[in-house]
Design a protein around this motif. Structure first.
Motif, PDB file in Angstrom:
ATOM      1  N   MET A 173      97.657  -2.254 128.121  1.00  0.00           N
ATOM      2  CA  MET A 173      97.845  -1.740 129.472  1.00  0.00           C
ATOM      3  C   MET A 173      96.832  -2.340 130.444  1.00  0.00           C
ATOM      4  N   ARG A 174      95.631  -2.641 129.964  1.00  0.00           N
ATOM      5  CA  ARG A 174      94.647  -3.294 130.822  1.00  0.00           C
ATOM      6  C   ARG A 174      95.111  -4.694 131.212  1.00  0.00           C
ATOM      7  N   VAL A 175      95.744  -5.393 130.274  1.00  0.00           N
ATOM      8  CA  VAL A 175      96.314  -6.701 130.595  1.00  0.00           C
ATOM      9  C   VAL A 175      97.396  -6.552 131.667  1.00  0.00           C
ATOM     10  N   GLY A 176      98.218  -5.506 131.539  1.00  0.00           N
ATOM     11  CA  GLY A 176      99.249  -5.273 132.547  1.00  0.00           C
ATOM     12  C   GLY A 176      98.668  -4.977 133.921  1.00  0.00           C
ATOM     13  N   ARG A 177      97.570  -4.237 133.978  1.00  0.00           N
ATOM     14  CA  ARG A 177      96.936  -3.951 135.272  1.00  0.00           C
ATOM     15  C   ARG A 177      96.353  -5.219 135.881  1.00  0.00           C
ATOM     16  N   GLN A 178      95.791  -6.085 135.040  1.00  0.00           N
ATOM     17  CA  GLN A 178      95.273  -7.348 135.557  1.00  0.00           C
ATOM     18  C   GLN A 178      96.385  -8.221 136.107  1.00  0.00           C
ATOM     19  N   ARG A 182      97.396  -7.082 139.499  1.00  0.00           N
ATOM     20  CA  ARG A 182      96.415  -7.447 140.528  1.00  0.00           C
ATOM     21  C   ARG A 182      96.359  -8.945 140.792  1.00  0.00           C
ATOM     22  N   GLY A 183      97.192  -9.707 140.089  1.00  0.00           N
ATOM     23  CA  GLY A 183      97.232 -11.140 140.316  1.00  0.00           C
ATOM     24  C   GLY A 183      96.198 -11.919 139.539  1.00  0.00           C
ATOM     25  N   ARG A 184      95.693 -11.384 138.431  1.00  0.00           N
ATOM     26  CA  ARG A 184      94.661 -12.054 137.641  1.00  0.00           C
ATOM     27  C   ARG A 184      95.114 -12.159 136.189  1.00  0.00           C
ATOM     28  N   LEU A 185      94.645 -13.204 135.531  1.00  0.00           N
ATOM     29  CA  LEU A 185      94.889 -13.404 134.111  1.00  0.00           C
ATOM     30  C   LEU A 185      93.723 -12.860 133.301  1.00  0.00           C
ATOM     31  N   PRO A 186      93.976 -12.390 132.081  1.00  0.00           N
ATOM     32  CA  PRO A 186      92.861 -11.951 131.223  1.00  0.00           C
ATOM     33  C   PRO A 186      92.000 -13.140 130.816  1.00  0.00           C
ATOM     34  N   GLN A 187      90.709 -12.898 130.663  1.00  0.00           N
ATOM     35  CA  GLN A 187      89.771 -13.951 130.300  1.00  0.00           C
ATOM     36  C   GLN A 187      89.803 -14.283 128.809  1.00  0.00           C
ATOM     37  N   ASP A 188      90.219 -13.327 127.988  1.00  0.00           N
ATOM     38  CA  ASP A 188      90.257 -13.533 126.546  1.00  0.00           C
ATOM     39  C   ASP A 188      91.506 -14.338 126.182  1.00  0.00           C
ATOM     40  N   PRO A 189      91.378 -15.505 125.524  1.00  0.00           N
ATOM     41  CA  PRO A 189      92.570 -16.268 125.139  1.00  0.00           C
ATOM     42  C   PRO A 189      93.492 -15.512 124.185  1.00  0.00           C
ATOM     43  N   GLU A 192      94.499 -12.623 124.527  1.00  0.00           N
ATOM     44  CA  GLU A 192      95.367 -11.755 125.313  1.00  0.00           C
ATOM     45  C   GLU A 192      96.435 -12.518 126.092  1.00  0.00           C
ATOM     46  N   LEU A 193      96.423 -13.852 126.028  1.00  0.00           N
ATOM     47  CA  LEU A 193      97.400 -14.639 126.772  1.00  0.00           C
ATOM     48  C   LEU A 193      98.838 -14.424 126.298  1.00  0.00           C
ATOM     49  N   PRO A 194      99.122 -14.305 124.977  1.00  0.00           N
ATOM     50  CA  PRO A 194     100.502 -13.992 124.590  1.00  0.00           C
ATOM     51  C   PRO A 194     100.992 -12.661 125.147  1.00  0.00           C
ATOM     52  N   ALA A 195     100.114 -11.648 125.157  1.00  0.00           N
ATOM     53  CA  ALA A 195     100.491 -10.367 125.748  1.00  0.00           C
ATOM     54  C   ALA A 195     100.709 -10.514 127.249  1.00  0.00           C
ATOM     55  N   ALA A 196      99.885 -11.341 127.900  1.00  0.00           N
ATOM     56  CA  ALA A 196     100.060 -11.571 129.332  1.00  0.00           C
ATOM     57  C   ALA A 196     101.400 -12.242 129.617  1.00  0.00           C
ATOM     58  N   THR A 197     101.798 -13.173 128.762  1.00  0.00           N
ATOM     59  CA  THR A 197     103.096 -13.825 128.930  1.00  0.00           C
ATOM     60  C   THR A 197     104.235 -12.813 128.825  1.00  0.00           C
ATOM     61  N   ASP A 198     104.135 -11.891 127.877  1.00  0.00           N
ATOM     62  CA  ASP A 198     105.155 -10.860 127.723  1.00  0.00           C
ATOM     63  C   ASP A 198     105.194  -9.935 128.936  1.00  0.00           C
ATOM     64  N   VAL A 199     104.034  -9.543 129.436  1.00  0.00           N
ATOM     65  CA  VAL A 199     103.985  -8.667 130.609  1.00  0.00           C
ATOM     66  C   VAL A 199     104.566  -9.359 131.833  1.00  0.00           C
ATOM     67  N   VAL A 200     104.225 -10.631 132.017  1.00  0.00           N
ATOM     68  CA  VAL A 200     104.757 -11.385 133.153  1.00  0.00           C
ATOM     69  C   VAL A 200     106.273 -11.499 133.074  1.00  0.00           C
ATOM     70  N   ARG A 201     106.798 -11.750 131.894  1.00  0.00           N
ATOM     71  CA  ARG A 201     108.244 -11.875 131.746  1.00  0.00           C
ATOM     72  C   ARG A 201     108.956 -10.557 132.060  1.00  0.00           C
TER      73      ARG A 201
END
Length: 214
Positions: free
Chosen positions: A86-91, A94-101, A103-112
């Motif tokens: 959920m923290r990745v989703g909040r980032q 807000r228009g920001r990517l997570p700093q931890d690599p 978390e990038l797959p989760a960020a891709t899923d949230v963006v999609r």
């Protein structure tokens, strides 16, 4: 220090998640109580307010539990805790990517998923529905003012304001989503280039001229 920072961020994410759930439940309980207490003709009924509180609170609690179960399943698929997902989703919002690599797959899923939601809200029938709701809320507010029920008129005007600002909120979310998608593509590009560098020495190495050999 990095482990302590990670634990601190995880605890902060848990507290944030619990706080959001509590705020939603309290808002539902308050809305139900006020709607029930003022539902009568100018009289205050606490019992009816408590009944409306239960009617509002139980479905909200069920929806929150279902959303938590879905989030927990998605987070487990990426090896993350629900609060971290959920923290990745909040980032992302807000228009920001997570700093931890990691978390990038989760960020891709949230963006999609968020892009799919924003695309669905651009359909024509959604705008017709929002326009009809705004007109009905305005007419209802005018009728409540004529009946001197100013509390219900204020609630209708509040809902009308939310309908009117919704297009501007969606526009801002689309701009942030576009920026996040570009940053995500840039973050994934070094991985592709590194793979190309590993393959290139085998295909484009120095060649010997064997024309003079027999």
């Amino acid at each position: 220090m990095s482990g302590q920072d990670g634990e601190t961020r995880t605890d902060a994410g848990r507290f944030h998640t619990v706080g959001i759930v509590l705020i939603v439940l309290l808002a539902a309980a308050l809305a139900g109580f006020l709607a029930g207490a003022f539902a009568g003709e100018g009289e205050w009924d606490v019992t009816r307010g408590l009944l409306f509180t239960a009617a509002f609170l139980l479905p909200t609690a069920g929806a929150a539990a279902w959303a938590w179960w879905r989030t927990r399943r998605r987070a487990a698929g990426f090896g993350l805790s629900p609060s971290r997902y959920m923290r990745v989703g909040r980032q992302i919002q807000r228009g920001r990517l997570p700093q931890d690599p990691a978390e990038l797959p989760a960020a891709t899923d949230v963006v999609r998923r968020q892009r799919r939601t924003l695309s669905a809200q651009r359909r024509r029938w959604v705008w017709w529905l929002m326009s009809a709701a705004a007109v009905l809320l305005l007419m209802s507010a005018a009728a409540q003012v004529l009946d001197q029920r100013y509390g219900f008129a204020g609630l209708n005007l509040l809902a009308l304001g939310m309908c009117l600002i919704n297009p501007f909120v969606l526009r801002r979310q689309r701009r942030r989503m576009h920026a996040v998608e570009q940053a995500l593509a840039t973050a994934q590009q070094p991985q592709v280039s590194s793979c190309a560098v590993e393959v290139s020495p085998h295909s484009s190495g120095p060649r010997e001229d064997r024309t003079g050999q027999r």
